[in-house]
Design an enzyme around this catalytic site. Structure first.
Site, PDB file in Angstrom:
ATOM      1  N   GLY A  97       0.909  -1.310  -0.112  1.00  0.00           N
ATOM      2  CA  GLY A  97      -0.002   0.046   0.071  1.00  0.00           C
ATOM      3  C   GLY A  97       0.773   1.462  -0.014  1.00  0.00           C
ATOM      4  CG  ASP A 118       6.606  -6.616  -2.351  1.00  0.00           C
ATOM      5  OD1 ASP A 118       6.321  -7.650  -2.075  1.00  0.00           O
ATOM      6  OD2 ASP A 118       6.219  -5.336  -1.867  1.00  0.00           O
ATOM      7  CG  LEU A 149      12.370  -8.324   2.935  1.00  0.00           C
ATOM      8  CD1 LEU A 149      11.354  -7.898   3.638  1.00  0.00           C
ATOM      9  CD2 LEU A 149      13.681  -7.285   2.718  1.00  0.00           C
ATOM     10  CB  SER A 156       2.054  -4.210   7.012  1.00  0.00           C
ATOM     11  OG  SER A 156       0.886  -4.957   6.485  1.00  0.00           O
ATOM     12  CG  ASN A 175       0.655   2.944  15.852  1.00  0.00           C
ATOM     13  OD1 ASN A 175      -0.065   2.264  16.592  1.00  0.00           O
ATOM     14  ND2 ASN A 175       0.346   2.691  14.345  1.00  0.00           N
ATOM     15  CG  HIS A 176       0.507  -1.608  16.018  1.00  0.00           C
ATOM     16  ND1 HIS A 176      -0.501  -1.598  17.084  1.00  0.00           N
ATOM     17  CD2 HIS A 176       0.294  -0.973  15.127  1.00  0.00           C
ATOM     18  CE1 HIS A 176      -1.645  -0.961  16.125  1.00  0.00           C
ATOM     19  NE2 HIS A 176      -0.964  -0.707  14.867  1.00  0.00           N
ATOM     20  CE1 TYR A 183       4.122  -4.974  11.539  1.00  0.00           C
ATOM     21  CE2 TYR A 183       2.521  -3.473  12.895  1.00  0.00           C
ATOM     22  CZ  TYR A 183       3.048  -3.450  11.904  1.00  0.00           C
ATOM     23  OH  TYR A 183       3.420  -2.451  11.158  1.00  0.00           O
ATOM     24  CE  LYS A 221       7.079  -2.928  10.969  1.00  0.00           C
ATOM     25  NZ  LYS A 221       7.690  -2.936   9.588  1.00  0.00           N
ATOM     26  CB  SER A 234       0.017   6.030   6.288  1.00  0.00           C
ATOM     27  OG  SER A 234       0.315   7.003   5.377  1.00  0.00           O
TER      28      SER A 234
END
Ligand code: NAI
Ligand code: 15L
Length: 263
Positions: A13, A33, A51, A74, A111-112, A135, A139, A165
């Site tokens: 996205g 990707d 990855l 995500s 933010n998580h 998750y 991060k 976002s």
């Protein structure tokens, strides 16, 4: 103007939003990707890569000056799914940056990482992490990795703790967490070009009237949001007439993520 930039997660996205905007600011944009990247536009260099494949990620960073690392899972998932993509994968990105001498990484954190702070609290990037799931933990690992690779190898990172976002804020929580796409571009560009960032953590939000995050410690990044969730308030409040602060999703900053699982 950069010579060659790498954008991971380019088919996602935010990758699709940033792809043309970053292409306009570099000679070659390498896009990567595991999902379909579509046709290469002028000045684009598609390089599909999982990855978790170290050799593939090593090749990915060859010859790039800076990386915008969006790739990975995500949302909240089982740890076994998050481990290869977000933890091993991000380690590969930093190892490849060390080997190839890449100077700057913009890391899509979330933010998580601090999702278990309450919506009644205002926090800043220096406060201890309180991840709200595997998750968020992945991060937090990425942010620690970034700090280590700066302290040990001098690779600079801006970790963006992105809020929400999306085209517009759709509920009351997003009135606080929303980051417009234009502000996302401003934030990523500031993170790529600020003269000295070491490892800086910054929350990715627009200039929202209601917010839980204080970015004062990251002012040196020079990010100036221009959008606000306020024009969308009436619609968001009509869609969700009330909150129930006894419910975890309305009590904690991480919203619905805080109750996901077990998987
Ligand atoms: P997304 O899920 O749409 O895109 C992520 C991309 O990463 C996908 O295209 C996916 O195919 C790719 N990917 C997943 N596993 C991979 C692997 N093992 N190897 C290579 N590529 C892999 O997510 P979105 O919304 O574009 O977010 C981009 C980044 O920003 C993510 O890292 C996400 O955690 C972070 N973020 C996004 C927020 C948002 O509001 N959109 C909020 C907070 C953080
Ligand atoms: C995230 O980290 C996710 O990537 C995104 O899909 C949203 O759920 C966002 O957080 C959010 O908290 O709204």
């Amino acid at each position: 103007m950069f010579d060659r930039l790498l954008l991971t997660g380019a088919a996602g996205g935010l990758g699709r939003v940033l792809r043309p905007r970053l292409k306009a600011r570099c000679r070659v944009l390498r896009v990567s990707d595991i999902a379909d990247l579509g046709a290469a536009g002028p000045g684009e260099e598609p390089m599909p890569a999982p990855l978790q494949d170290k050799a593939a990620v090593m090749a990915l960073l060859q010859g790039v000056q800076a990386v915008v690392h969006l790739g990975g899972i995500s949302t909240e998932h089982a740890f076994e799914d998050i481990l290869p993509a977000n933890i091993v994968g991000t380690y590969h990105v930093y190892e490849a940056a060390r080997v190839h001498g890449t100077k700057r990484i913009v890391f899509a954190s979330s933010n998580h990482v601090t999702g278990f702070y309450r919506q009644s609290e205002t926090i800043d990037p220096r406060m201890p992490v309180r991840p709200d799931g595997y998750y968020g933990l992945s991060k937090a690992f990425g942010e620690n990795l970034a700090q280590f690779y700066f302290d040990r190898w001098g690779i600079e990172t801006v970790s963006l703790r992105i809020g929400s976002s999306f085209p517009e804020p759709v509920d009351r929580r997003m009135l606080a967490t929303w980051l417009s796409y234009d502000d996302l571009e401003r934030l990523v560009w500031a993170a790529l070009t600020a003269p000295a960032v070491g490892h800086t953590v910054i929350y990715g939000m627009s200039d929202n009237v209601t917010t839980w995050w204080d970015n004062t410690p990251a002012r040196h990044v020079g990010y100036r949001p221009r959008d606000s969730s306020e024009p969308f308030r009436a619609a968001a409040e009509a869609r969700q007439p009330a909150i129930d602060p006894t419910q975890p999703a309305d009590l904690y900053q991480g919203g619905g993520f805080v109750t996901r699982g077990p998987f």
